[in-house]
Motif scaffolding. Sequence first.
Motif, PDB file in Angstrom:
ATOM      1  N   ASN A  92       1.294  47.980  13.073  1.00 48.18           N
ATOM      2  CA  ASN A  92       2.616  47.290  12.522  1.00 48.18           C
ATOM      3  C   ASN A  92       2.588  45.972  12.502  1.00 48.18           C
ATOM      4  O   ASN A  92       2.881  45.000  11.454  1.00 48.18           O
ATOM      5  N   ALA A 114       2.294  42.950   9.384  1.00 49.36           N
ATOM      6  CA  ALA A 114       3.211  41.986   9.298  1.00 49.36           C
ATOM      7  C   ALA A 114       2.647  40.541   9.310  1.00 49.36           C
ATOM      8  O   ALA A 114       3.320  39.611   9.635  1.00 49.36           O
ATOM      9  N   ASP A 140       4.329  40.320  18.656  1.00 49.73           N
ATOM     10  CA  ASP A 140       3.705  39.659  17.543  1.00 49.73           C
ATOM     11  C   ASP A 140       4.566  38.654  17.098  1.00 49.73           C
ATOM     12  O   ASP A 140       5.883  38.459  17.362  1.00 49.73           O
ATOM     13  N   ILE A 200      11.872  41.959  10.938  1.00 53.28           N
ATOM     14  CA  ILE A 200      12.425  42.805   9.995  1.00 53.28           C
ATOM     15  C   ILE A 200      13.822  42.156   9.670  1.00 53.28           C
ATOM     16  O   ILE A 200      14.285  41.929  10.742  1.00 53.28           O
ATOM     17  N   ALA A 217      14.053  51.105   9.361  1.00 52.81           N
ATOM     18  CA  ALA A 217      12.678  51.325   9.721  1.00 52.81           C
ATOM     19  C   ALA A 217      12.761  52.475  10.677  1.00 52.81           C
ATOM     20  O   ALA A 217      11.436  53.127  10.941  1.00 52.81           O
ATOM     21  N   THR A 264       9.227  53.508   4.559  1.00 50.10           N
ATOM     22  CA  THR A 264       8.106  52.518   4.799  1.00 50.10           C
ATOM     23  C   THR A 264       8.090  51.316   3.684  1.00 50.10           C
ATOM     24  O   THR A 264       8.722  51.631   2.656  1.00 50.10           O
ATOM     25  N   SER A 265       8.038  50.050   4.231  1.00 46.89           N
ATOM     26  CA  SER A 265       7.988  49.213   3.391  1.00 46.89           C
ATOM     27  C   SER A 265       6.938  48.850   2.577  1.00 46.89           C
ATOM     28  O   SER A 265       6.932  47.830   1.907  1.00 46.89           O
ATOM     29  N   LYS A 266       5.953  49.779   3.038  1.00 46.12           N
ATOM     30  CA  LYS A 266       4.268  49.308   2.242  1.00 46.12           C
ATOM     31  C   LYS A 266       3.896  49.944   1.254  1.00 46.12           C
ATOM     32  O   LYS A 266       2.934  49.678   0.438  1.00 46.12           O
ATOM     33  N   PHE A 278       1.404  53.409   6.093  1.00 42.96           N
ATOM     34  CA  PHE A 278       1.779  53.399   5.173  1.00 42.96           C
ATOM     35  C   PHE A 278       2.776  55.031   4.803  1.00 42.96           C
ATOM     36  O   PHE A 278       3.200  55.323   3.914  1.00 42.96           O
ATOM     37  N   ARG A 279       2.805  55.568   6.122  1.00 48.27           N
ATOM     38  CA  ARG A 279       3.494  57.073   6.027  1.00 48.27           C
ATOM     39  C   ARG A 279       5.034  56.885   6.635  1.00 48.27           C
ATOM     40  O   ARG A 279       5.993  57.653   6.628  1.00 48.27           O
ATOM     41  N   GLY A 280       5.224  55.740   7.125  1.00 50.70           N
ATOM     42  CA  GLY A 280       6.766  55.416   7.772  1.00 50.70           C
ATOM     43  C   GLY A 280       7.068  56.571   8.616  1.00 50.70           C
ATOM     44  O   GLY A 280       8.132  57.002   8.747  1.00 50.70           O
ATOM     45  N   ALA A 297       5.566  56.154  12.210  1.00 52.72           N
ATOM     46  CA  ALA A 297       5.334  55.838  13.611  1.00 52.72           C
ATOM     47  C   ALA A 297       6.684  55.486  14.186  1.00 52.72           C
ATOM     48  O   ALA A 297       6.882  56.191  15.560  1.00 52.72           O
ATOM     49  N   LEU A 298       7.594  54.416  13.761  1.00 53.05           N
ATOM     50  CA  LEU A 298       8.679  54.235  14.555  1.00 53.05           C
ATOM     51  C   LEU A 298       9.751  55.263  14.958  1.00 53.05           C
ATOM     52  O   LEU A 298       9.992  55.610  16.021  1.00 53.05           O
ATOM     53  N   THR A 314       8.159  40.201  16.252  1.00 52.97           N
ATOM     54  CA  THR A 314       8.940  41.447  16.797  1.00 52.97           C
ATOM     55  C   THR A 314       8.305  41.747  18.221  1.00 52.97           C
ATOM     56  O   THR A 314       7.227  41.759  18.497  1.00 52.97           O
TER      57      THR A 314
HETATM   58  P1  ADP Z   1       4.581  52.433   8.276  1.00 51.60           P
HETATM   59  O1  ADP Z   1       3.932  51.366   9.220  1.00 51.60           O
HETATM   60  O2  ADP Z   1       4.040  53.769   7.954  1.00 51.60           O
HETATM   61  O3  ADP Z   1       5.399  51.739   6.978  1.00 51.60           O
HETATM   62  P2  ADP Z   1       6.378  52.565  10.736  1.00 51.60           P
HETATM   63  O4  ADP Z   1       7.344  53.778  11.098  1.00 51.60           O
HETATM   64  O5  ADP Z   1       5.122  52.269  11.623  1.00 51.60           O
HETATM   65  O6  ADP Z   1       5.957  52.900   9.312  1.00 51.60           O
HETATM   66  O7  ADP Z   1       7.413  51.220  10.502  1.00 51.60           O
HETATM   67  C1  ADP Z   1       8.387  51.431   9.637  1.00 51.60           C
HETATM   68  C2  ADP Z   1       8.571  50.002   8.991  1.00 51.60           C
HETATM   69  O8  ADP Z   1       9.037  49.075   9.947  1.00 51.60           O
HETATM   70  C3  ADP Z   1       7.405  49.356   8.414  1.00 51.60           C
HETATM   71  O9  ADP Z   1       7.326  49.675   7.234  1.00 51.60           O
HETATM   72  C4  ADP Z   1       7.872  47.900   8.452  1.00 51.60           C
HETATM   73  O10 ADP Z   1       8.717  47.470   7.443  1.00 51.60           O
HETATM   74  C5  ADP Z   1       8.751  47.692   9.633  1.00 51.60           C
HETATM   75  N1  ADP Z   1       7.851  47.380  10.843  1.00 51.60           N
HETATM   76  C6  ADP Z   1       7.454  48.087  11.815  1.00 51.60           C
HETATM   77  N2  ADP Z   1       6.983  47.249  12.832  1.00 51.60           N
HETATM   78  C7  ADP Z   1       7.056  45.898  12.297  1.00 51.60           C
HETATM   79  C8  ADP Z   1       6.680  44.797  13.024  1.00 51.60           C
HETATM   80  N3  ADP Z   1       5.997  44.643  14.042  1.00 51.60           N
HETATM   81  N4  ADP Z   1       7.032  43.894  12.072  1.00 51.60           N
HETATM   82  C9  ADP Z   1       7.448  43.842  11.079  1.00 51.60           C
HETATM   83  N5  ADP Z   1       7.796  44.932  10.312  1.00 51.60           N
HETATM   84  C10 ADP Z   1       7.557  46.172  11.184  1.00 51.60           C
END
Ligand code: ADP
Length: 322
Positions: A26, A30, A51, A56, A64, A70-72, A87-89, A91-92, A134
């Motif tokens: 992540n 970013a 980082d 965000i 998130a 996912t923002s990706k 890209f799966r949205g 992890a968090l 972040t």
């Molecule tokens: P993914 O990486 O698959 O999009 P995650 O669950 O890992 O899904 O993260 C969800 C969203 O949170 C990301 O799409 C991103 O927009 C935001 N995000 C997570 N970690 C960070 C970070 N370290 N810096 C900026 N944005 C982050």
Amino acid sequence: EVLANQIAAGEVIERPASVVKELVENALDAHSTQIDIIVAEAGLKQIQVTDNGAGIAAEDVLNAFKRHATSKIHDRADLFKVRSLGFRGEALPSIASVADMVLATSTGNEVGRRVHFRGGKLIEEQASAVRQGTTVTVSELFFNTPARLKYIKSPNTELANIGDIVNRLALSHPEVAFSLSHEGNVLVRTAGNGQLQQTIAGIYGVNNAKKMLAITAEDLDYRLQGFISLPELTRSSRRYITVMINGRYIKNFQLNKSIIAGYGSKLMVGRFPVIVLAIEMDPLLVDVNVHPAKQEVRLGKEDELAELIRKTIYERIAGENL
Ligand code: ADP
Ligand code: MG
């Protein structure tokens, strides 16, 4: 929702090293130029990743943590040309469902935000004065999923897995300065100046890096670039083989075999080279959507690539006249 996230966590988050991988990916997505990882008790007590990336936006922080937020990726076509790591949205929300997690973030243009989740529940959300970037702090991993804890190996093994993943992510991103510390000891520190060989030096030591041979090759579909060890600088583990495709560290059995084949009879049985190999190719020829952990990839024209790797290594080693 919490249960669904815990199930997803079962696939994506197997051990402390998985948390490190997802958080660092992540941070890379970013566009961070510095990523610092601090772990306590091999990550079982705490993992913190800081980082200096985009951060965000305050209004997006809670989003998130929603599944598949996912923002990706914006449409189906994007799925086939993913260059970003996540890209799966998943992890968090997955990590937040099986640990205690605090995320503090700022885009630098507004007051930052700090959110605290525990076992998937939002405990607190507040404004927070943080610099751009972040920081994610994950504590007490698997505190609420005792079955998971049973699969955790010794602290030494878990720490070695964390070191492995950080090494590979750092090698895939020579332009990013990485550090990994455990209990106050710095285990990895890379310069982040874009030089692959200097990144290798930061990880495998200056002397080893100096002894490695540079390789480059290309055909119509692939471009290879990297460093390979001489047959005498081998190890008893595959851990030191790093293959990257378009900046993503991958696992691919056939490509590993072609590396070993490149050394031919020069490599003793049970020994493996130290290799860092960066491959650039048309993203349309890579299918990264095979496994949730995203390391296993399928490739179009895999045989062609395998043969290019084998031949390049074979000729480079032969050229050294050993
Ligand atoms: P993914 O990486 O698959 O999009 P995650 O669950 O890992 O899904 O993260 C969800 C969203 O949170 C990301 O799409 C991103 O927009 C935001 N995000 C997570 N970690 C960070 C970070 N370290 N810096 C900026 N944005 C982050
Ligand atoms: Mg991600």
